[in-house]
Design a protein around this motif. Structure first.
Motif, PDB file in Angstrom:
ATOM      1  N   ARG A 222     -42.047  13.682   4.282  1.00  0.00           N
ATOM      2  CA  ARG A 222     -41.578  14.551   5.362  1.00  0.00           C
ATOM      3  C   ARG A 222     -40.788  15.745   4.845  1.00  0.00           C
ATOM      4  O   ARG A 222     -40.354  16.592   5.627  1.00  0.00           O
ATOM      5  CB  ARG A 222     -40.698  13.749   6.326  1.00  0.00           C
ATOM      6  CG  ARG A 222     -41.444  12.695   7.120  1.00  0.00           C
ATOM      7  CD  ARG A 222     -40.494  12.006   8.078  1.00  0.00           C
ATOM      8  NE  ARG A 222     -41.166  10.966   8.850  1.00  0.00           N
ATOM      9  CZ  ARG A 222     -40.564  10.226   9.795  1.00  0.00           C
ATOM     10  NH1 ARG A 222     -39.292  10.432  10.082  1.00  0.00           N
ATOM     11  NH2 ARG A 222     -41.243   9.303  10.439  1.00  0.00           N
ATOM     12  N   GLY A 223     -40.530  15.772   3.556  1.00  0.00           N
ATOM     13  CA  GLY A 223     -39.783  16.883   2.984  1.00  0.00           C
ATOM     14  C   GLY A 223     -38.299  16.626   2.837  1.00  0.00           C
ATOM     15  O   GLY A 223     -37.543  17.555   2.491  1.00  0.00           O
ATOM     16  N   GLU A 224     -37.856  15.394   3.075  1.00  0.00           N
ATOM     17  CA  GLU A 224     -36.442  15.065   2.893  1.00  0.00           C
ATOM     18  C   GLU A 224     -36.166  14.807   1.413  1.00  0.00           C
ATOM     19  O   GLU A 224     -37.057  14.439   0.644  1.00  0.00           O
ATOM     20  CB  GLU A 224     -36.061  13.825   3.706  1.00  0.00           C
ATOM     21  CG  GLU A 224     -36.489  13.852   5.154  1.00  0.00           C
ATOM     22  CD  GLU A 224     -35.738  14.848   6.014  1.00  0.00           C
ATOM     23  OE1 GLU A 224     -34.922  15.630   5.478  1.00  0.00           O
ATOM     24  OE2 GLU A 224     -35.977  14.873   7.235  1.00  0.00           O
ATOM     25  N   ARG A 225     -34.910  14.967   1.020  1.00  0.00           N
ATOM     26  CA  ARG A 225     -34.521  14.659  -0.353  1.00  0.00           C
ATOM     27  C   ARG A 225     -34.077  13.204  -0.416  1.00  0.00           C
ATOM     28  O   ARG A 225     -33.242  12.767   0.382  1.00  0.00           O
ATOM     29  CB  ARG A 225     -33.389  15.567  -0.810  1.00  0.00           C
ATOM     30  CG  ARG A 225     -33.012  15.324  -2.266  1.00  0.00           C
ATOM     31  CD  ARG A 225     -31.819  16.134  -2.706  1.00  0.00           C
ATOM     32  NE  ARG A 225     -31.511  15.885  -4.094  1.00  0.00           N
ATOM     33  CZ  ARG A 225     -30.372  16.242  -4.681  1.00  0.00           C
ATOM     34  NH1 ARG A 225     -29.446  16.875  -3.977  1.00  0.00           N
ATOM     35  NH2 ARG A 225     -30.159  15.971  -5.960  1.00  0.00           N
ATOM     36  N   VAL A 226     -34.621  12.443  -1.344  1.00  0.00           N
ATOM     37  CA  VAL A 226     -34.300  11.022  -1.472  1.00  0.00           C
ATOM     38  C   VAL A 226     -33.766  10.735  -2.861  1.00  0.00           C
ATOM     39  O   VAL A 226     -34.379  11.113  -3.870  1.00  0.00           O
ATOM     40  CB  VAL A 226     -35.536  10.148  -1.205  1.00  0.00           C
ATOM     41  CG1 VAL A 226     -35.200   8.666  -1.443  1.00  0.00           C
ATOM     42  CG2 VAL A 226     -36.049  10.344   0.214  1.00  0.00           C
TER      43      VAL A 226
ATOM     44  N   MET B 134     -34.184  22.132   8.171  1.00  0.00           N
ATOM     45  CA  MET B 134     -33.470  21.924   6.908  1.00  0.00           C
ATOM     46  C   MET B 134     -33.527  20.454   6.540  1.00  0.00           C
ATOM     47  O   MET B 134     -33.309  19.583   7.386  1.00  0.00           O
ATOM     48  CB  MET B 134     -32.021  22.380   7.045  1.00  0.00           C
ATOM     49  CG  MET B 134     -31.232  22.298   5.750  1.00  0.00           C
ATOM     50  SD  MET B 134     -29.586  23.019   5.952  1.00  0.00           S
ATOM     51  CE  MET B 134     -28.951  22.765   4.301  1.00  0.00           C
ATOM     52  N   SER B 135     -33.821  20.162   5.289  1.00  0.00           N
ATOM     53  CA  SER B 135     -33.963  18.762   4.880  1.00  0.00           C
ATOM     54  C   SER B 135     -32.608  18.075   4.781  1.00  0.00           C
ATOM     55  O   SER B 135     -31.575  18.720   4.595  1.00  0.00           O
ATOM     56  CB  SER B 135     -34.686  18.681   3.532  1.00  0.00           C
ATOM     57  OG  SER B 135     -33.885  19.236   2.504  1.00  0.00           O
ATOM     58  N   ARG B 136     -32.649  16.749   4.911  1.00  0.00           N
ATOM     59  CA  ARG B 136     -31.462  15.923   4.779  1.00  0.00           C
ATOM     60  C   ARG B 136     -31.529  15.165   3.453  1.00  0.00           C
ATOM     61  O   ARG B 136     -32.606  14.903   2.925  1.00  0.00           O
ATOM     62  CB  ARG B 136     -31.364  14.930   5.947  1.00  0.00           C
ATOM     63  CG  ARG B 136     -30.922  15.591   7.234  1.00  0.00           C
ATOM     64  CD  ARG B 136     -31.162  14.728   8.455  1.00  0.00           C
ATOM     65  NE  ARG B 136     -30.478  13.451   8.467  1.00  0.00           N
ATOM     66  CZ  ARG B 136     -29.188  13.273   8.736  1.00  0.00           C
ATOM     67  NH1 ARG B 136     -28.424  14.347   8.968  1.00  0.00           N
ATOM     68  NH2 ARG B 136     -28.652  12.066   8.779  1.00  0.00           N
ATOM     69  N   THR B 137     -30.366  14.791   2.944  1.00  0.00           N
ATOM     70  CA  THR B 137     -30.297  14.042   1.692  1.00  0.00           C
ATOM     71  C   THR B 137     -30.011  12.581   1.984  1.00  0.00           C
ATOM     72  O   THR B 137     -28.989  12.238   2.590  1.00  0.00           O
ATOM     73  CB  THR B 137     -29.195  14.603   0.770  1.00  0.00           C
ATOM     74  OG1 THR B 137     -29.511  15.957   0.434  1.00  0.00           O
ATOM     75  CG2 THR B 137     -29.087  13.776  -0.501  1.00  0.00           C
ATOM     76  N   TYR B 138     -30.940  11.719   1.583  1.00  0.00           N
ATOM     77  CA  TYR B 138     -30.848  10.277   1.794  1.00  0.00           C
ATOM     78  C   TYR B 138     -30.575   9.567   0.475  1.00  0.00           C
ATOM     79  O   TYR B 138     -31.176   9.900  -0.553  1.00  0.00           O
ATOM     80  CB  TYR B 138     -32.165   9.736   2.348  1.00  0.00           C
ATOM     81  CG  TYR B 138     -32.411  10.019   3.806  1.00  0.00           C
ATOM     82  CD1 TYR B 138     -32.270   9.018   4.759  1.00  0.00           C
ATOM     83  CD2 TYR B 138     -32.808  11.293   4.228  1.00  0.00           C
ATOM     84  CE1 TYR B 138     -32.505   9.272   6.098  1.00  0.00           C
ATOM     85  CE2 TYR B 138     -33.041  11.553   5.577  1.00  0.00           C
ATOM     86  CZ  TYR B 138     -32.884  10.538   6.498  1.00  0.00           C
ATOM     87  OH  TYR B 138     -33.121  10.789   7.821  1.00  0.00           O
TER      88      TYR B 138
END
Length: 279
Positions: A25-29, A1-5
């Motif tokens: 990497r598929g994370e939310r920025v 599961m992606s993380r929100t940065y």
């Protein structure tokens, strides 16, 4: 599961590089900067910091997993102190409620090797006291004198590393399960340093202050990867640290012994013990 940065200073330099790596990497920025990113915010003012934090938290749906605070300036003006210190601390305090809603919240800031250079203690003290009026007054006087103008930057970075060390173990951060750390780069090749490194004289001056025996000047990705690890789930216990990712500059400047400052008491105790054995 992606993380929100949430990344401040995401439009260029280390912040932009970190955002690109995380996105790949598929994370939310969610990027914060003056322009060109998700949130346009002026971190030099209290109103701008609060508005940027509120907008970033809103875009994140009220829950932020990690903040990487990269926004900073190095010009010899009072605004450098405001952005480099309050632009991090007040922004983080404003967005902290959104961090507490994450199952694994993390925060990492960008300090600097300059934090070990000479500073003006009164400016550092005013920053740590959250007295922005006093900061502006002191930094304005410093900016008017060529002997102190360039000391605004290291003073702001010394203060941010001390703030991280002071705040990290508190109930508000460690008590809430939020590791709070900083990274101190050496000389990073970014738009901020491009002009300084363009001449032989500028490079020589830079290397005199920040000697980097390992691989010399570094790319922003070297710092971005460390910031990303510090804000990953894998970092469960690193807290309150300023980690020097600097090509060996810290080791050169401070030498091999950074521990013996605390040995005096044991030295006296051991002297008493050995004296008793001789009686």
């Amino acid at each position: 599961m992606s993380r929100t940065y949430v990344i401040t200073g995401a439009a260029s330099g280390i912040g932009r590089t970190a955002a690109e790596i995380l996105t790949a990497r598929g994370e939310r920025v969610i990027g914060v900067d003056l322009q060109g990113v998700d949130v346009s915010g002026d971190l030099s003012t209290p109103e701008g910091r609060l508005a940027a934090a509120e907008e970033a938290a809103g875009l994140a749906g009220g829950t932020v997993d990690a903040v990487i605070a990269c926004a900073g300036l190095s010009i010899p003006k009072p605004i450098t102190a405001s952005v480099n210190f309050f632009g991090m601390t007040e922004f983080l305090e404003a967005i902290r409620p959104a961090l507490t809603r994450s199952e694994a919240p993390r925060v990492a800031l960008v300090s600097s090797m300059a934090s070990m250079q000479p500073v003006v203690p009164s400016l550092v003290d005013a920053l740590l006291a959250d007295d922005e009026a006093a900061v502006d007054e002191i930094a304005t006087r410093m900016a008017e004198d060529p002997r102190t103008a360039n000391v605004i930057y290291p003073s702001s970075k010394r203060a941010i590393s001390r703030w991280v060390r002071r705040e990290a173990p508190t109930e508000r951060w460690a008590g809430a399960g939020i590791p709070l750390n900083a990274v101190a780069p050496g000389t990073v090749v970014t738009p901020m340093t491009k002009e300084l490194l363009a001449s032989d004289e500028g490079r020589a001056l830079t290397d005199a202050y920040v000697p980097m025996p390992l691989n010399s000047h570094q790319g922003p990705e070297s710092i971005a990867h460390l910031l990303i690890w510090l804000t990953s789930i894998e970092n469960s216990h690193c807290a309150g640290q300023t980690i020097y990712c600097d090509g060996g500059a810290d080791a050169v400047l401070r030498g091999e012994d950074v521990w013996s400052w605390n040995d005096a008491t044991m030295r006296e105790t051991f002297a008493e013990i050995t004296a008793g054995l001789q009686d």
